[in-house]
Design a protein around this motif. Structure first.
Motif, PDB file in Angstrom:
ATOM      1  N   ARG A 236     -33.906  24.864 -13.989  1.00 51.34           N
ATOM      2  CA  ARG A 236     -32.539  24.430 -14.286  1.00 51.34           C
ATOM      3  C   ARG A 236     -32.157  23.230 -13.407  1.00 51.34           C
ATOM      4  O   ARG A 236     -31.617  23.404 -12.314  1.00 51.34           O
ATOM      5  CB  ARG A 236     -31.551  25.582 -14.076  1.00 51.34           C
ATOM      6  N   PRO A 237     -32.434  22.018 -13.859  1.00 51.76           N
ATOM      7  CA  PRO A 237     -31.894  20.860 -13.151  1.00 51.76           C
ATOM      8  C   PRO A 237     -30.368  20.897 -13.228  1.00 51.76           C
ATOM      9  O   PRO A 237     -29.803  21.388 -14.223  1.00 51.76           O
ATOM     10  CB  PRO A 237     -32.472  19.664 -13.922  1.00 51.76           C
ATOM     11  N   GLN A 238     -29.713  20.405 -12.199  1.00 51.45           N
ATOM     12  CA  GLN A 238     -28.255  20.557 -12.165  1.00 51.45           C
ATOM     13  C   GLN A 238     -27.602  19.498 -11.297  1.00 51.45           C
ATOM     14  O   GLN A 238     -28.243  18.888 -10.439  1.00 51.45           O
ATOM     15  CB  GLN A 238     -27.877  21.944 -11.649  1.00 51.45           C
ATOM     16  N   MET A 239     -26.294  19.319 -11.558  1.00 49.82           N
ATOM     17  CA  MET A 239     -25.510  18.439 -10.710  1.00 49.82           C
ATOM     18  C   MET A 239     -24.086  18.982 -10.613  1.00 49.82           C
ATOM     19  O   MET A 239     -23.585  19.643 -11.533  1.00 49.82           O
ATOM     20  CB  MET A 239     -25.496  17.004 -11.239  1.00 49.82           C
ATOM     21  N   ARG A 240     -23.479  18.716  -9.465  1.00 54.98           N
ATOM     22  CA  ARG A 240     -22.099  19.131  -9.226  1.00 54.98           C
ATOM     23  C   ARG A 240     -21.275  17.891  -8.891  1.00 54.98           C
ATOM     24  O   ARG A 240     -21.687  17.070  -8.060  1.00 54.98           O
ATOM     25  CB  ARG A 240     -22.018  20.152  -8.093  1.00 54.98           C
ATOM     26  N   LEU A 241     -20.118  17.770  -9.517  1.00 55.24           N
ATOM     27  CA  LEU A 241     -19.247  16.625  -9.312  1.00 55.24           C
ATOM     28  C   LEU A 241     -17.870  17.099  -8.886  1.00 55.24           C
ATOM     29  O   LEU A 241     -17.324  18.054  -9.455  1.00 55.24           O
ATOM     30  CB  LEU A 241     -19.129  15.803 -10.600  1.00 55.24           C
ATOM     31  N   SER A 242     -17.318  16.432  -7.907  1.00 51.27           N
ATOM     32  CA  SER A 242     -15.962  16.726  -7.459  1.00 51.27           C
ATOM     33  C   SER A 242     -15.001  15.843  -8.237  1.00 51.27           C
ATOM     34  O   SER A 242     -15.058  14.617  -8.141  1.00 51.27           O
ATOM     35  CB  SER A 242     -15.846  16.466  -5.955  1.00 51.27           C
ATOM     36  N   ILE A 243     -14.113  16.447  -9.023  1.00 52.69           N
ATOM     37  CA  ILE A 243     -13.165  15.681  -9.824  1.00 52.69           C
ATOM     38  C   ILE A 243     -11.760  15.709  -9.238  1.00 52.69           C
ATOM     39  O   ILE A 243     -10.872  15.023  -9.726  1.00 52.69           O
ATOM     40  CB  ILE A 243     -13.153  16.188 -11.280  1.00 52.69           C
ATOM     41  N   ALA A 244     -11.564  16.517  -8.201  1.00 53.62           N
ATOM     42  CA  ALA A 244     -10.309  16.548  -7.445  1.00 53.62           C
ATOM     43  C   ALA A 244     -10.624  17.170  -6.097  1.00 53.62           C
ATOM     44  O   ALA A 244     -11.744  17.602  -5.839  1.00 53.62           O
ATOM     45  CB  ALA A 244      -9.227  17.341  -8.179  1.00 53.62           C
ATOM     46  N   GLU A 245      -9.621  17.223  -5.222  1.00 55.80           N
ATOM     47  CA  GLU A 245      -9.863  17.729  -3.872  1.00 55.80           C
ATOM     48  C   GLU A 245     -10.372  19.158  -3.882  1.00 55.80           C
ATOM     49  O   GLU A 245     -11.229  19.525  -3.086  1.00 55.80           O
ATOM     50  CB  GLU A 245      -8.574  17.635  -3.051  1.00 55.80           C
ATOM     51  N   MET A 268     -22.219  25.328 -18.072  1.00 57.24           N
ATOM     52  CA  MET A 268     -21.259  24.512 -17.320  1.00 57.24           C
ATOM     53  C   MET A 268     -20.322  25.430 -16.544  1.00 57.24           C
ATOM     54  O   MET A 268     -19.875  26.453 -17.070  1.00 57.24           O
ATOM     55  CB  MET A 268     -20.458  23.612 -18.258  1.00 57.24           C
ATOM     56  N   ARG A 269     -20.050  25.070 -15.309  1.00 51.33           N
ATOM     57  CA  ARG A 269     -19.199  25.894 -14.445  1.00 51.33           C
ATOM     58  C   ARG A 269     -18.057  25.043 -13.886  1.00 51.33           C
ATOM     59  O   ARG A 269     -18.290  23.967 -13.318  1.00 51.33           O
ATOM     60  CB  ARG A 269     -20.027  26.475 -13.298  1.00 51.33           C
ATOM     61  N   LEU A 270     -16.846  25.518 -14.074  1.00 46.45           N
ATOM     62  CA  LEU A 270     -15.661  24.874 -13.509  1.00 46.45           C
ATOM     63  C   LEU A 270     -15.233  25.677 -12.288  1.00 46.45           C
ATOM     64  O   LEU A 270     -15.003  26.892 -12.383  1.00 46.45           O
ATOM     65  CB  LEU A 270     -14.538  24.823 -14.545  1.00 46.45           C
ATOM     66  N   ILE A 271     -15.128  25.009 -11.139  1.00 43.13           N
ATOM     67  CA  ILE A 271     -14.889  25.679  -9.855  1.00 43.13           C
ATOM     68  C   ILE A 271     -13.569  25.198  -9.277  1.00 43.13           C
ATOM     69  O   ILE A 271     -13.376  24.000  -9.053  1.00 43.13           O
ATOM     70  CB  ILE A 271     -16.033  25.367  -8.865  1.00 43.13           C
ATOM     71  N   TYR A 272     -12.668  26.137  -9.041  1.00 43.98           N
ATOM     72  CA  TYR A 272     -11.358  25.811  -8.467  1.00 43.98           C
ATOM     73  C   TYR A 272     -11.174  26.600  -7.173  1.00 43.98           C
ATOM     74  O   TYR A 272     -11.316  27.816  -7.151  1.00 43.98           O
ATOM     75  CB  TYR A 272     -10.231  26.158  -9.444  1.00 43.98           C
ATOM     76  N   GLU A 273     -10.876  25.896  -6.091  1.00 39.57           N
ATOM     77  CA  GLU A 273     -10.704  26.517  -4.781  1.00 39.57           C
ATOM     78  C   GLU A 273      -9.256  26.351  -4.326  1.00 39.57           C
ATOM     79  O   GLU A 273      -8.868  25.268  -3.873  1.00 39.57           O
ATOM     80  CB  GLU A 273     -11.649  25.887  -3.753  1.00 39.57           C
ATOM     81  N   PRO A 274      -8.431  27.390  -4.459  1.00 39.31           N
ATOM     82  CA  PRO A 274      -7.052  27.296  -3.960  1.00 39.31           C
ATOM     83  C   PRO A 274      -7.028  27.058  -2.449  1.00 39.31           C
ATOM     84  O   PRO A 274      -7.914  27.504  -1.722  1.00 39.31           O
ATOM     85  CB  PRO A 274      -6.453  28.663  -4.320  1.00 39.31           C
ATOM     86  N   LYS A 275      -6.012  26.352  -1.998  1.00 41.57           N
ATOM     87  CA  LYS A 275      -5.891  26.105  -0.579  1.00 41.57           C
ATOM     88  C   LYS A 275      -5.604  27.408   0.154  1.00 41.57           C
ATOM     89  O   LYS A 275      -4.924  28.287  -0.346  1.00 41.57           O
ATOM     90  CB  LYS A 275      -4.771  25.109  -0.310  1.00 41.57           C
ATOM     91  N   HIS A 276      -6.168  27.562   1.348  1.00 40.10           N
ATOM     92  CA  HIS A 276      -5.952  28.760   2.140  1.00 40.10           C
ATOM     93  C   HIS A 276      -5.576  28.365   3.561  1.00 40.10           C
ATOM     94  O   HIS A 276      -5.841  27.252   3.996  1.00 40.10           O
ATOM     95  CB  HIS A 276      -7.215  29.631   2.157  1.00 40.10           C
ATOM     96  N   LYS A 277      -4.945  29.307   4.232  1.00 34.21           N
ATOM     97  CA  LYS A 277      -4.539  29.060   5.607  1.00 34.21           C
ATOM     98  C   LYS A 277      -5.762  29.063   6.515  1.00 34.21           C
ATOM     99  O   LYS A 277      -6.558  29.996   6.494  1.00 34.21           O
ATOM    100  CB  LYS A 277      -3.549  30.135   6.080  1.00 34.21           C
ATOM    101  N   LYS A 278      -5.909  28.033   7.296  1.00 35.13           N
ATOM    102  CA  LYS A 278      -7.040  27.952   8.232  1.00 35.13           C
ATOM    103  C   LYS A 278      -6.605  28.525   9.565  1.00 35.13           C
ATOM    104  O   LYS A 278      -5.486  28.344  10.005  1.00 35.13           O
ATOM    105  CB  LYS A 278      -7.496  26.496   8.382  1.00 35.13           C
ATOM    106  N   HIS A 279      -7.555  29.228  10.225  1.00 40.70           N
ATOM    107  CA  HIS A 279      -7.266  29.812  11.516  1.00 40.70           C
ATOM    108  C   HIS A 279      -7.181  28.714  12.564  1.00 40.70           C
ATOM    109  O   HIS A 279      -8.058  27.865  12.617  1.00 40.70           O
ATOM    110  CB  HIS A 279      -8.375  30.812  11.899  1.00 40.70           C
TER     111      HIS A 279
END
Length: 279
Positions: A236-245, A268-279
């Protein structure tokens, strides 16, 4: 001076400095290691991890996946919704619901029944983060409760079996931008209808190149599956692209070495990472 008093004095003279040293070390550790050490590794896109290796408390991630596979006599379309989170440092958990829909192709009118594949839950613990070696390792456990197809789904006949999958993950960065990762473990599937176990083993190797100063990468995921004398390997050749922060997209074509069970596939995978509080 009695022997008892000598022992008491010696224990005080030795124990007090050690106690003070331990307290000083703990306070220093709290001051300088408020954020646990974490090494960035390229995460495979098809067989992904439960959470980043060395996950930090509060991290979260939503995944929506869509794929298509040519199964020789029919085509299958996959959709999944996945939620990952880290309740404490270095521990990741996941809940996933995959669905599969089937359509006949020009070769035949046969197709399996559409279904919710399973209800997946998993946990992963990163037990090693070695900064100098740029190495991380984790163990995990995945449990999959398999659901009956839509045409047979009733309150009495809801589940058809379950799968358990303990696994090991080892990842190492090679230089500044090259990443390698191994994901491996046995799979034990129990079928309710026949009351029997089906055993198999998976070994997935991954190599990626991450573009400097970005989260984008290109790479290769090699999925190997061993089951009762059968061997299946898909590149499985693959690539990941950041389209927003906090939004990324992964694209994964699949090429099987043997075409006895399937032909080309696409995911195809869409990945969303909500902002979290950093220690």
């Amino acid at each position: 001076m009695s022997f008892y008093k000598i022992c008491l004095l010696a224990s005080y003279m030795i124990g007090y400095p050690l106690t003070m040293y331990a307290q000083t070390f703990e306070e220093s550790d709290k001051d300088t290691h408020q954020v646990p050490l974490k090494i960035m590794h390229a995460e495979p896109l098809y067989i992904d991890l439960i959470r980043d290796l060395g996950a930090r408390k509060g991290e979260r991630e939503w995944n929506i996946g869509m794929g298509m596979t040519d199964k020789l006599t029919y085509d299958s379309y996959q959709v999944l919704v996945e939620y990952e989170f880290a309740p404490i440092n270095r521990v990741g958990m996941e809940v996933e619901v995959p669905l599969t829909f089937y359509t006949p192709n020009s070769r035949t009118e046969f197709r399996p029944a559409n279904r919710i594949e399973s209800l997946k839950t998993a946990v992963q613990y990163t037990f090693l983060v070695h900064q100098r070696a740029r190495l991380s390792a984790a163990i995990g456990y995945l449990n999959e409760l398999e659901v009956a197809s839509f045409d047979k789904l009733t309150t009495r006949h809801m589940f058809t079996g379950y799968l358990v999958n303990p696994f090991l993950v080892v990842a190492k960065r090679i230089g500044a931008n090259f990443h390698s990762l191994i994901y491996t473990g046995p799979q034990l599937r129990y079928h309710f209808s026949g009351s029997f176990w089906e055993k198999s083993y998976e070994l997935h190797t991954n190599f990626h190149y991450m573009i400097p100063d970005t989260r984008n990468f290109i790479g290769m995921e090699i999925n190997k599956h061993f089951a009762q004398g059968d061997f299946n390997l898909v590149i499985r050749p693959q690539m990941r692209l950041s389209i927003a922060e906090n939004l990324l997209v992964g694209i994964v074509p699949g090429v099987p070495i043997s075409k006895d069970q399937e032909r080309l596939s696409f995911f195809m995978r869409l990945i969303y990472e909500p902002k979290h509080k950093k220690h």
